[in-house]
Write a protein that holds these residues in place. Structure first.
Motif, PDB file in Angstrom:
ATOM      1  N   LYS A  59       0.829  -1.204   0.000  1.00 50.35           N
ATOM      2  CA  LYS A  59       0.000   0.000   0.000  1.00 50.35           C
ATOM      3  C   LYS A  59       0.868   1.260   0.000  1.00 50.35           C
ATOM      4  O   LYS A  59       0.526   2.262  -0.626  1.00 50.35           O
ATOM      5  N   ASN A  60       1.996   1.214   0.704  1.00 54.57           N
ATOM      6  CA  ASN A  60       2.899   2.368   0.726  1.00 54.57           C
ATOM      7  C   ASN A  60       3.436   2.675  -0.666  1.00 54.57           C
ATOM      8  O   ASN A  60       3.540   3.841  -1.057  1.00 54.57           O
TER       9      ASN A  60
ATOM     10  N   ARG B  49      -9.615   4.577  -2.797  1.00 60.83           N
ATOM     11  CA  ARG B  49     -10.366   3.325  -2.640  1.00 60.83           C
ATOM     12  C   ARG B  49      -9.727   2.211  -3.447  1.00 60.83           C
ATOM     13  O   ARG B  49      -9.718   1.055  -3.025  1.00 60.83           O
TER      14      ARG B  49
ATOM     15  N   PHE C 264      -6.460   1.259  -1.282  1.00 54.73           N
ATOM     16  CA  PHE C 264      -6.656   0.595  -0.002  1.00 54.73           C
ATOM     17  C   PHE C 264      -7.645  -0.562  -0.062  1.00 54.73           C
ATOM     18  O   PHE C 264      -7.714  -1.360   0.864  1.00 54.73           O
TER      19      PHE C 264
ATOM     20  N   LYS D 239     -13.031  -3.260   2.792  1.00 60.00           N
ATOM     21  CA  LYS D 239     -12.840  -3.640   4.188  1.00 60.00           C
ATOM     22  C   LYS D 239     -13.936  -4.616   4.576  1.00 60.00           C
ATOM     23  O   LYS D 239     -15.087  -4.463   4.177  1.00 60.00           O
TER      24      LYS D 239
ATOM     25  N   LEU E 133     -14.627   1.512   1.796  1.00 62.30           N
ATOM     26  CA  LEU E 133     -14.183   2.356   2.899  1.00 62.30           C
ATOM     27  C   LEU E 133     -14.900   3.701   2.837  1.00 62.30           C
ATOM     28  O   LEU E 133     -15.121   4.252   1.760  1.00 62.30           O
TER      29      LEU E 133
ATOM     30  N   GLU F   2     -12.472   7.115   6.765  1.00 64.74           N
ATOM     31  CA  GLU F   2     -11.512   6.012   6.881  1.00 64.74           C
ATOM     32  C   GLU F   2     -10.398   6.161   5.851  1.00 64.74           C
ATOM     33  O   GLU F   2      -9.230   5.890   6.149  1.00 64.74           O
ATOM     34  N   LEU F   3     -10.751   6.601   4.658  1.00 64.52           N
ATOM     35  CA  LEU F   3      -9.740   6.810   3.614  1.00 64.52           C
ATOM     36  C   LEU F   3      -8.743   7.879   4.037  1.00 64.52           C
ATOM     37  O   LEU F   3      -7.536   7.705   3.878  1.00 64.52           O
TER      38      LEU F   3
ATOM     39  N   LEU G 267      -6.379   6.574   6.668  1.00 65.14           N
ATOM     40  CA  LEU G 267      -5.372   5.676   6.108  1.00 65.14           C
ATOM     41  C   LEU G 267      -4.343   6.432   5.270  1.00 65.14           C
ATOM     42  O   LEU G 267      -3.165   6.094   5.279  1.00 65.14           O
ATOM     43  N   TYR G 268      -4.776   7.444   4.541  1.00 61.88           N
ATOM     44  CA  TYR G 268      -3.898   8.202   3.650  1.00 61.88           C
ATOM     45  C   TYR G 268      -2.943   9.076   4.452  1.00 61.88           C
ATOM     46  O   TYR G 268      -1.785   9.226   4.103  1.00 61.88           O
ATOM     47  N   SER G 269      -3.403   9.662   5.520  1.00 59.53           N
ATOM     48  CA  SER G 269      -2.621  10.469   6.457  1.00 59.53           C
ATOM     49  C   SER G 269      -1.781  11.554   5.795  1.00 59.53           C
ATOM     50  O   SER G 269      -0.694  11.872   6.256  1.00 59.53           O
TER      51      SER G 269
END
Length: 164
Positions: free
Chosen positions: A20-21, A61, A64, A67, A78, A82-83, A86-88
């Motif tokens: 994912k990274n 989406r 990631f 879910k 998601l 939540e997205l 996760l994205y931060s």
């Protein structure tokens, strides 16, 4: 252009072989520069901001994935919150505003002797040559200031190069 770029790397973003990274890095280095090209000078309406957020959420989406719901055990998409968790990273609209402020800072620091001009239409349909500095003074309040009374604060904020 953004959709064309997205669909060219869509298979990479949905691949289970990539982390994912790495997918987020592909998004930041391949897709975002294409989508945000020239965004410093855009005038965004609320509808356009919404469309950019929808595009960003579509890409996130894909990165990631779905879910599994803990209660029902079914797969679901998601949610937007939540997205973002996760994205931060700052969302696409915040990114555009940051780039605008950086551009405005460049223009604010520009000396009067610079030959940076552009063609600007007048209200009567004629064209005139105006300096970028002139455009900056009319554009800047709409970028970071709520009204014209905050214009001086906005210009001072643009002068602080490392604040954004």
């Amino acid at each position: 252009m953004g959709n064309a770029c997205y669909y060219s790397v869509e298979k990479l973003l949905s691949s289970s072989l990539l982390s994912k990274n790495l997918k987020v890095r592909i998004y930041k280095t391949v897709i975002l520069p294409v989508v945000l090209y020239g965004c410093e000078t855009w005038t965004l309406t609320l509808r356009e901001e919404q469309r950019l957020r929808v595009f960003e959420n579509k890409v996130l989406r894909k990165i990631f994935g779905a879910k599994r719901d803990e209660v029902t055990g079914e797969w679901r998409k998601l949610h937007n919150t939540e997205l973002q968790a996760l994205y931060s990273s700052p969302d696409i609209i915040r990114n555009i505003k940051s780039r605008r402020l950086r551009w405005a800072g460049h223009v604010a620091r520009m000396s009067e002797s610079r030959n940076a001009y552009r063609i600007s239409p007048l209200h009567d349909g004629k064209l005139r040559v105006v300096s970028v500095k002139c455009c900056f003074t009319t554009f800047m309040p709409h970028t970071v200031a709520a009204d014209a009374s905050e214009h001086m604060q906005a210009e001072q904020q643009a002068q602080k190069r490392y604040a954004y």
